[in-house]
Design an enzyme around this catalytic site. Sequence first.
Site, PDB file in Angstrom:
ATOM      1  N   CYS A   3       0.845  -1.194   0.000  1.00 46.53           N
ATOM      2  CA  CYS A   3       0.000   0.000   0.000  1.00 46.53           C
ATOM      3  C   CYS A   3       0.878   1.241   0.000  1.00 46.53           C
ATOM      4  O   CYS A   3       1.597   1.498   0.973  1.00 46.53           O
ATOM      5  CB  CYS A   3      -0.927   0.002   1.212  1.00 46.53           C
ATOM      6  SG  CYS A   3      -1.885   1.529   1.349  1.00 46.53           S
ATOM      7  N   GLN A 212     -22.649  -6.439   5.737  1.00 50.38           N
ATOM      8  CA  GLN A 212     -21.228  -6.759   5.936  1.00 50.38           C
ATOM      9  C   GLN A 212     -20.383  -6.201   4.789  1.00 50.38           C
ATOM     10  O   GLN A 212     -20.802  -6.231   3.631  1.00 50.38           O
ATOM     11  CB  GLN A 212     -21.031  -8.273   6.023  1.00 50.38           C
ATOM     12  CG  GLN A 212     -21.667  -8.922   7.244  1.00 50.38           C
ATOM     13  CD  GLN A 212     -20.898  -8.667   8.530  1.00 50.38           C
ATOM     14  OE1 GLN A 212     -19.966  -7.872   8.567  1.00 50.38           O
ATOM     15  NE2 GLN A 212     -21.294  -9.332   9.603  1.00 50.38           N
ATOM     16  N   PHE A 241     -31.412  -9.245  16.258  1.00 48.03           N
ATOM     17  CA  PHE A 241     -30.490  -8.279  15.615  1.00 48.03           C
ATOM     18  C   PHE A 241     -30.227  -8.779  14.184  1.00 48.03           C
ATOM     19  O   PHE A 241     -29.091  -8.870  13.737  1.00 48.03           O
ATOM     20  CB  PHE A 241     -29.148  -8.171  16.366  1.00 48.03           C
ATOM     21  CG  PHE A 241     -29.271  -7.949  17.860  1.00 48.03           C
ATOM     22  CD1 PHE A 241     -29.390  -6.664  18.382  1.00 48.03           C
ATOM     23  CD2 PHE A 241     -29.270  -9.023  18.737  1.00 48.03           C
ATOM     24  CE1 PHE A 241     -29.499  -6.463  19.754  1.00 48.03           C
ATOM     25  CE2 PHE A 241     -29.376  -8.831  20.108  1.00 48.03           C
ATOM     26  CZ  PHE A 241     -29.488  -7.548  20.626  1.00 48.03           C
ATOM     27  N   GLU A 262     -35.239  -6.929  14.195  1.00 44.60           N
ATOM     28  CA  GLU A 262     -34.208  -5.901  13.946  1.00 44.60           C
ATOM     29  C   GLU A 262     -34.877  -4.541  14.146  1.00 44.60           C
ATOM     30  O   GLU A 262     -36.002  -4.339  13.706  1.00 44.60           O
ATOM     31  CB  GLU A 262     -33.701  -6.049  12.509  1.00 44.60           C
ATOM     32  CG  GLU A 262     -32.906  -4.893  11.964  1.00 44.60           C
ATOM     33  CD  GLU A 262     -31.617  -4.643  12.721  1.00 44.60           C
ATOM     34  OE1 GLU A 262     -31.404  -3.492  13.122  1.00 44.60           O
ATOM     35  OE2 GLU A 262     -30.825  -5.593  12.919  1.00 44.60           O
ATOM     36  N   CYS A 334     -18.983  -9.354  16.486  1.00 44.84           N
ATOM     37  CA  CYS A 334     -17.901  -8.572  15.878  1.00 44.84           C
ATOM     38  C   CYS A 334     -17.010  -7.985  16.972  1.00 44.84           C
ATOM     39  O   CYS A 334     -16.117  -7.198  16.693  1.00 44.84           O
ATOM     40  CB  CYS A 334     -18.465  -7.468  14.987  1.00 44.84           C
ATOM     41  SG  CYS A 334     -19.521  -6.310  15.871  1.00 44.84           S
TER      42      CYS A 334
END
Length: 375
Positions: A3, A212, A241, A262, A334
Site C-alpha cells: 500500500c 457486511q 439483531f 431488527e 464482531c
Amino acid sequence: MQCALYDAGRCRSCQWITQPIPEQLSAKTADLKNLLADFPVEEWCAPVSGPEQGFRNKAKMVVSGSVEKPLLGMLHRDGTPEDLCDCPLYPASFAPVFAALKPFIARAGLTPYNVARKRGELKYILLTESQSDGGMMLRFVLRSDTKLAQLRKALPWLQEQLPQLKVITVNIQPVHMAIMEGETEIYLTEQQALAERFNDVPLWIRPQSFFQTNPAVASQLYATARDWVRQLPVKHMWDLFCGVGGFGLHCATPDMQLTGIEIAPEAIACAKQSAAELGLTRLQFQALDSTQFASAQGEVPELVLVNPPRRGIGKPLCDYLSTMAPRFIIYSSCNAQTMAKDIRELPGYRIERVQLFDMFPHTAHYEVLTLLVKQ
C-alpha cells in the site's frame, strides 16, 4: 499487501499491514482463546479468511478540498485531508466511479463541507457494490437540501458515465458532528435497493440498512451458521439483531418457523423481500427492539441466534435467555470481548464450538461464531 498510502505514512488504518496473513490469524486466534480462557471449549474450528486486498464492497469517503478539486478520503486528527481513492482494500471497479465523481462534484456545485468553518454542503460519499451483478449504490450525504435541485439537474451526466449506478440517493445530515448519516433519505432513482446474492440466497441492500463489508468472508460466515443449524434438531428459531436477514434466510427450511427481529425498518424491508423471493412462508421479520421482543414472548424456540452490534447483547437479554433457556444459542459477534462478557452471564450454557472469521484483514478486528448448548 502493498500500500503506497501506508508506505508514505499517509494512512495508518491497516495497523497490521506489515504482518503476513497467517501471522495475523495466529494473533487473532490467540486473542480469542485468551478471552474464552475461563470457558471449556469442546471444538475449535479452523479460522476462515478471504482475499487480503480488493475485498471491500463499501467505501465511506469524507469529502474535503474545494468544489473544483475535491478530495475523497478521510481527515487526519489535525484536520488535514487525505485522498484515499487508491486504497488497495477497494476493488478495481471503484476507481472509475471515484474518477467520475470528482468532476461531477464541480458540475453540480456541491461545495465540500469544511468542518473548521462549518460551511459547505457535501459531507460524505458512500459507495456500495453488489458482488452478484456489479450494480452500485451511491449516496451523497449533504448538510441540507439547498443543492438538491442542482444535483438532480447534473445527475443524467453522471448516470451516462456510470450506468452501473443502480441506486442513487441524497441523505441529509444537518448536524455539525462526525455522524455519517441523518434520518432523511431522498431517492434520485426508481430502484431503491441493491440486489445481492450469497450462497444462492437473495439479499437486498438499502441505504440505511447494515450490510457486511467483506462479502467473501460474510458468505462463508452465513454458510457456516446454516451448516451448524442443519445439524441441530431445530424446528423453531429466533434471529435477533437480524439486519437484512442474512443468517435467518440461510438457516431457514420450508418447515421451520423463524422470527427475525431488527430495530431498523429499512433492514426489515430487505429481509421480507428476500423471504418472499425464496417462498419461505413461515418466516416472519419485524422491526422491533430485540431485547423487548424476546422478553415479551411466551413460547420458547429451540434455537436463538444473536448477531448484536459491538456492545453485545447486554445483561437484560442474557438474563432473559437464561430464564427462557432455549436448547441452543448461536452467537455471532464482531467484538469477542463483549461476547465473552455476555457468555459469563449465561452460566447454564457450555461452548460446543467456536470459529473465527477474518472479516477485517490487516487490523486487530475479527468476527466469531459460537455455538452454546444448554447444560
